[in-house]
Design a protein around this motif. Structure first.
Motif, mmCIF file in Angstrom:
data_model
loop_
_atom_site.group_PDB
_atom_site.id
_atom_site.type_symbol
_atom_site.label_atom_id
_atom_site.label_comp_id
_atom_site.label_asym_id
_atom_site.label_seq_id
_atom_site.Cartn_x
_atom_site.Cartn_y
_atom_site.Cartn_z
ATOM 1 N N SER A 232 32.969 46.425 33.060
ATOM 2 C CA SER A 232 31.960 47.026 34.396
ATOM 3 C C SER A 232 32.185 45.286 35.202
ATOM 4 N N ALA A 233 32.581 44.613 35.898
ATOM 5 C CA ALA A 233 33.045 44.141 36.812
ATOM 6 C C ALA A 233 31.555 42.928 37.551
ATOM 7 N N VAL A 234 31.806 42.294 36.013
ATOM 8 C CA VAL A 234 31.028 41.252 35.568
ATOM 9 C C VAL A 234 31.103 40.330 34.888
ATOM 10 N N ASP A 235 30.625 39.188 35.338
ATOM 11 C CA ASP A 235 31.194 37.764 34.180
ATOM 12 C C ASP A 235 31.826 37.994 33.074
ATOM 13 N N ALA A 236 30.644 38.479 32.466
ATOM 14 C CA ALA A 236 30.888 38.262 31.013
ATOM 15 C C ALA A 236 32.002 39.276 30.685
ATOM 16 N N SER A 237 32.850 39.570 31.302
ATOM 17 C CA SER A 237 33.469 40.690 30.974
ATOM 18 C C SER A 237 34.683 40.195 31.065
ATOM 19 N N VAL A 238 34.762 38.976 31.364
ATOM 20 C CA VAL A 238 36.578 37.995 31.530
ATOM 21 C C VAL A 238 36.544 37.128 29.654
ATOM 22 N N HIS B 72 36.242 40.017 43.479
ATOM 23 C CA HIS B 72 36.597 40.081 44.288
ATOM 24 C C HIS B 72 36.245 41.685 44.620
ATOM 25 N N ALA B 73 36.408 42.151 44.263
ATOM 26 C CA ALA B 73 36.258 43.535 44.027
ATOM 27 C C ALA B 73 34.908 44.179 43.716
ATOM 28 N N ALA B 74 33.454 43.759 42.624
ATOM 29 C CA ALA B 74 33.104 43.816 41.830
ATOM 30 C C ALA B 74 32.039 44.868 43.234
ATOM 31 N N LEU B 75 32.048 44.956 44.097
ATOM 32 C CA LEU B 75 31.020 45.239 45.349
ATOM 33 C C LEU B 75 31.165 46.465 45.453
ATOM 34 N N LEU B 76 33.200 46.855 45.411
ATOM 35 C CA LEU B 76 33.422 48.152 45.741
ATOM 36 C C LEU B 76 33.740 48.717 44.350
ATOM 37 N N SER B 77 33.785 48.516 43.680
ATOM 38 C CA SER B 77 34.553 48.101 41.949
ATOM 39 C C SER B 77 33.598 47.773 41.478
ATOM 40 N N PRO B 78 32.981 48.751 40.627
ATOM 41 C CA PRO B 78 31.802 48.314 39.878
ATOM 42 C C PRO B 78 32.229 48.398 38.316
ATOM 43 N N MET B 79 33.358 48.824 37.936
ATOM 44 C CA MET B 79 33.930 48.933 36.614
ATOM 45 C C MET B 79 35.382 48.580 36.943
ATOM 46 N N VAL C 295 45.396 45.294 34.951
ATOM 47 C CA VAL C 295 44.338 44.684 35.646
ATOM 48 C C VAL C 295 44.131 45.614 36.505
ATOM 49 N N GLU C 296 43.263 47.015 36.792
ATOM 50 C CA GLU C 296 43.512 48.004 37.824
ATOM 51 C C GLU C 296 41.390 48.018 38.645
ATOM 52 N N PRO D 71 40.209 48.062 48.009
ATOM 53 C CA PRO D 71 41.597 49.052 48.517
ATOM 54 C C PRO D 71 42.208 47.283 48.913
ATOM 55 N N TYR D 72 41.859 46.068 49.147
ATOM 56 C CA TYR D 72 42.817 44.667 49.674
ATOM 57 C C TYR D 72 43.521 44.921 48.590
ATOM 58 N N ARG D 73 44.786 44.163 49.213
ATOM 59 C CA ARG D 73 46.091 43.830 48.064
ATOM 60 C C ARG D 73 45.929 42.212 48.368
ATOM 61 N N PRO D 74 45.344 41.505 46.580
ATOM 62 C CA PRO D 74 45.528 40.049 47.177
ATOM 63 C C PRO D 74 47.303 39.975 47.506
ATOM 64 N N THR D 75 47.515 38.646 47.928
ATOM 65 C CA THR D 75 48.815 37.737 48.251
ATOM 66 C C THR D 75 48.044 36.819 47.665
ATOM 67 N N ALA D 76 49.470 35.947 46.908
ATOM 68 C CA ALA D 76 48.831 34.646 46.223
ATOM 69 C C ALA D 76 49.256 33.521 47.536
ATOM 70 N N LEU D 77 49.165 32.756 47.225
ATOM 71 C CA LEU D 77 48.791 31.806 48.990
ATOM 72 C C LEU D 77 48.965 30.322 48.339
ATOM 73 N N GLU D 78 49.368 29.787 48.896
ATOM 74 C CA GLU D 78 49.500 28.156 48.831
ATOM 75 C C GLU D 78 48.709 27.908 48.025
ATOM 76 N N ALA D 79 48.712 26.857 47.373
ATOM 77 C CA ALA D 79 48.120 25.881 46.755
ATOM 78 C C ALA D 79 46.991 25.057 47.806
ATOM 79 N N ASP D 80 46.020 25.171 48.048
ATOM 80 C CA ASP D 80 45.402 23.689 48.808
ATOM 81 C C ASP D 80 44.465 23.078 48.095
ATOM 82 N N HIS D 81 45.243 21.815 48.064
ATOM 83 C CA HIS D 81 44.773 21.386 46.491
ATOM 84 C C HIS D 81 42.989 20.540 47.525
#
Length: 169
Positions: A39-45, A85-92, A108-109, A113-123
């Motif tokens: 499930s896309a919940v905190d306990a799954s981490v 970031h995906a739990a709303l549209l992807s509960p699993m 991890v799948e 549909p959102y394809r994230p990009t690695a952003l530069e670190a904002d300190h």
């Protein structure tokens, strides 16, 4: 008795000898693909991290302590991103570990549909550096990572890291 597709027709002289066809080596005991959903919940981490740690140990995958810690951190970051970031549209979500003779691939799948990009670190911000961390761990290990769309419209984020173990005879 199998005639290996040669049929009952006469064979040329010397045809009784078997042809020498190289056979692929047997897979190593630790090779395989394992997939589980959560499930896309905190306990799954932590559950995903512990499941991957136990799998690596149970299968006897020859990973150094540093590589194992890197793999577990990647799993934690990717599952956390899916949960946040995906739990709303992807509960699993699905976690897959593929182990070959010379590499480990973690993915991890989710169905968002959102394809994230690695952003530069904002300190000045807390959080938001998960993919940067995944890319850095992967790069330092000599591996590769990417984000791909799935046929169902979601995405899979993966990292493949090399094993440095010698092949067991």
């Amino acid at each position: 008795m199998d005639d290996h597709g040669r049929g009952p027709a006469p064979r040329p002289a010397g045809g009784e000898a078997e042809l020498s066809v190289p056979t692929p080596p047997d897979p190593l005991p630790y090779e395989g693909v394992w997939r589980f959903t959560a499930s896309a919940v905190d306990a799954s981490v932590p559950q995903a991290r512990h499941a991957v740690r136990d799998l690596l140990h149970r299968q006897g995958v020859p990973v150094s302590e540093d590589l194992a810690q890197g793999i577990l951190l990647i799993v934690s970051e990717l599952v956390t991103n899916a949960v946040r970031h995906a739990a709303l549209l992807s509960p699993m979500l699905a976690v897959e570990i593929a182990v070959g003779a010379e590499w480990v691939r973690v993915s991890v799948e989710d169905n968002h549909p959102y394809r994230p990009t690695a952003l530069e670190a904002d300190h000045g911000r807390t959080g938001g550096r998960g993919l940067l961390l995944v890319r850095e761990i992967t790069r330092e290990a000599g591996g590769v990572c990417d984000v791909e769309h799935t046929s169902s419209g979601g995405k899979v984020i993966w990292a493949a890291l090399p094993l440095t173990a010698a092949r067991v005879p």
